[in-house]
Structure formats: structure tokens, C-alpha cells
Design a protein around this motif. Structure first.
Motif, short mmCIF file in Angstrom:
data_model
loop_
_atom_site.label_atom_id
_atom_site.label_comp_id
_atom_site.label_asym_id
_atom_site.label_seq_id
_atom_site.Cartn_x
_atom_site.Cartn_y
_atom_site.Cartn_z
N ALA A 129 24.64 -88.31 -18.39
CA ALA A 129 24.18 -87.63 -19.60
C ALA A 129 23.57 -88.62 -20.59
O ALA A 129 22.50 -88.38 -21.15
N LEU A 133 19.70 -88.74 -21.89
CA LEU A 133 19.37 -88.71 -23.32
C LEU A 133 18.55 -89.93 -23.73
O LEU A 133 17.64 -89.83 -24.54
N THR A 136 14.99 -89.11 -22.50
CA THR A 136 14.32 -88.05 -23.26
C THR A 136 14.02 -88.49 -24.69
O THR A 136 12.87 -88.43 -25.14
N ILE A 171 15.09 -80.91 -26.89
CA ILE A 171 16.20 -80.00 -26.58
C ILE A 171 15.89 -79.15 -25.36
O ILE A 171 16.70 -79.05 -24.44
N THR A 172 14.69 -78.55 -25.32
CA THR A 172 14.36 -77.65 -24.20
C THR A 172 14.23 -78.39 -22.88
O THR A 172 14.53 -77.83 -21.82
N ILE A 175 18.27 -80.60 -22.18
CA ILE A 175 19.45 -79.90 -21.67
C ILE A 175 19.37 -79.66 -20.16
O ILE A 175 20.29 -80.03 -19.43
N ILE A 178 19.74 -83.00 -18.35
CA ILE A 178 21.13 -83.51 -18.36
C ILE A 178 21.95 -82.82 -17.28
O ILE A 178 22.66 -83.47 -16.51
N ILE A 179 21.85 -81.49 -17.22
CA ILE A 179 22.64 -80.73 -16.24
C ILE A 179 22.31 -81.16 -14.82
O ILE A 179 23.20 -81.45 -14.01
#
Length: 198
Positions: A129, A133, A136, A171-172, A175, A178-179
Motif C-alpha cells: 500500500a 501511494l 501515485t 483517489i480514483t 484506491i 492499492i487493492i
């Protein structure tokens, strides 16, 4: 005798690191030059190209992770040049496309090492994660700092809306990235560690 064992052990570790780097580099090239690695969601693309960097960092440490990040950054420049990306000017700048990718390997490794739990899947998942981040927000943050005005022009928006637009993109894209990174990284790293123990 003990000295010979130590030398052999270091040689084996070095060979393993080079082999891991070569395999993950090949995967990164595959992801970089096929639709497998980039999911186009305008105005930028979501990616899974950072995952080999994360895996390299967790398995082989910050130096191999940083080298994989460098490879990822170079591949993103080549891809932008060959596909005519609208953000080409920004992506050609190594501070935008390379430096954050090198940091993925370093921050992922130290996150993995410093997580205060013995549960391996949690340590790997949190590291994945953090690595995602870093990719991104490192990429988008540097683009905002250095290229807010060209970004606004390329997307026909007022310059004061660029920060919000980049946050929404972060954010779009962040997320789902990350998953996917957690699922793939935890599965691959645990499998590799299991094979290495046998």
C-alpha cells in the motif's frame, strides 16, 4: 571452512538478487509495452507497473527495489514517447517519472521492515500500500509542483482547479491500484518465500 561457507552464502545471495532483478525487469517490460500494465483512465492511466518494484523491494531489499524503480521510470518515459501521451513534457522530466519510482523501492522496503507485527501478510500488504501511494502521489505531486499550468492547458481547465483534479485522479486511480497491489504482492511474496524455504 567457515569462511568458504560465508563466501558461498554471499555468492548465492548475490546470484539470487540478480536473478530476481532480471525476472522482475522482464515482467516490467512486458507490463510496460502491452495493455497488461496500463489501464487508460483519462486524463492519465492507472498502472500495475509499480508492483514488480514493490515485490523486488520486499524480497531483495532497498537497492534492488530502487533499481527496479529506475527501470519502471525509464519504461514510463519510453512508453510516453512512443504513445504520444498528452503529458509527455512532464513525463520526460526524471523528477516526475523516475525519482518517485525509485522511492517506491526504498519506502516499500523500510515500511516492510519497520511494521511492528510478526504477521507476514500484514507487513507485505502495508508495504504494498505504501509503495503504491508513493507511486501515485509521488508522480502526481511532482507533476502538480512542476507542471500545473501545462496540465491545466492540456485539460482545458483553470489553473486553480488543477490541485483538485489531481487529488481526484489520485483517489480514483490510487484506491484500485492499492487493492490490486496488495492482492498480487502478498500472494507472490509469500509463494516465493515458501519456495525459498524448501
Amino acid at each position: 571452512m567457515e569462511r568458504n561457507l560465508d563466501v558461498n552464502s554471499k555468492r548465492k545471495a548475490g546470484t539470487r538478487k540478480i536473478t530476481t532483478l532480471a525476472m522482475l525487469s522482464a515482467i516490467a517490460v512486458l507490463l510496460g509495452f502491452t495493455p497488461l500494465g496500463i489501464i487508460p483512465i483519462p486524463p492519465v492511466a492507472a498502472t500495475i507497473m509499480h508492483i514488480p518494484v514493490i515485490i523486488a523491494a520486499v524480497l531483495e531489499g532497498p537497492i534492488i527495489g530502487a533499481i527496479m524503480g529506475l527501470i519502471f521510470g525509464i519504461l514510463s518515459i519510453i512508453r510516453a514517447v512512443t504513445t504520444g501521451n498528452i503529458l509527455l513534457v512532464a513525463i520526460l522530466n526524471p523528477l516526475v517519472s523516475v525519482a518517485p519510482r525509485i522511492l517506491i523501492g526504498i519506502l516499500t522496503y523500510y515500511t516492510y521492515k519497520l511494521i511492528p507485527t510478526k504477521k507476514e501478510s500484514v507487513r507485505i500488504g502495508v508495504a504494498a500500500a505504501v509503495g503504491t501511494l508513493t507511486n501515485t502521489f509521488g508522480f502526481l505531486g511532482m507533476m502538480y509542483l512542476l507542471y500545473a499550468e501545462p496540465f491545466a492547458k492540456a485539460n482545458n481547465m483553470p489553473i486553480d482547479g488543477v490541485g483538485k483534479a489531481i487529488a481526484v485522479i489520485g483517489i480514483t486511480h490510487g484506491i484500485p491500484e492499492i487493492i490490486v497491489a496488495i492482492i498480487i504482492t502478498v500472494g507472490v511474496v509469500l509463494a516465493v518465500k515458501k519456495v525459498r524455504k524448501n
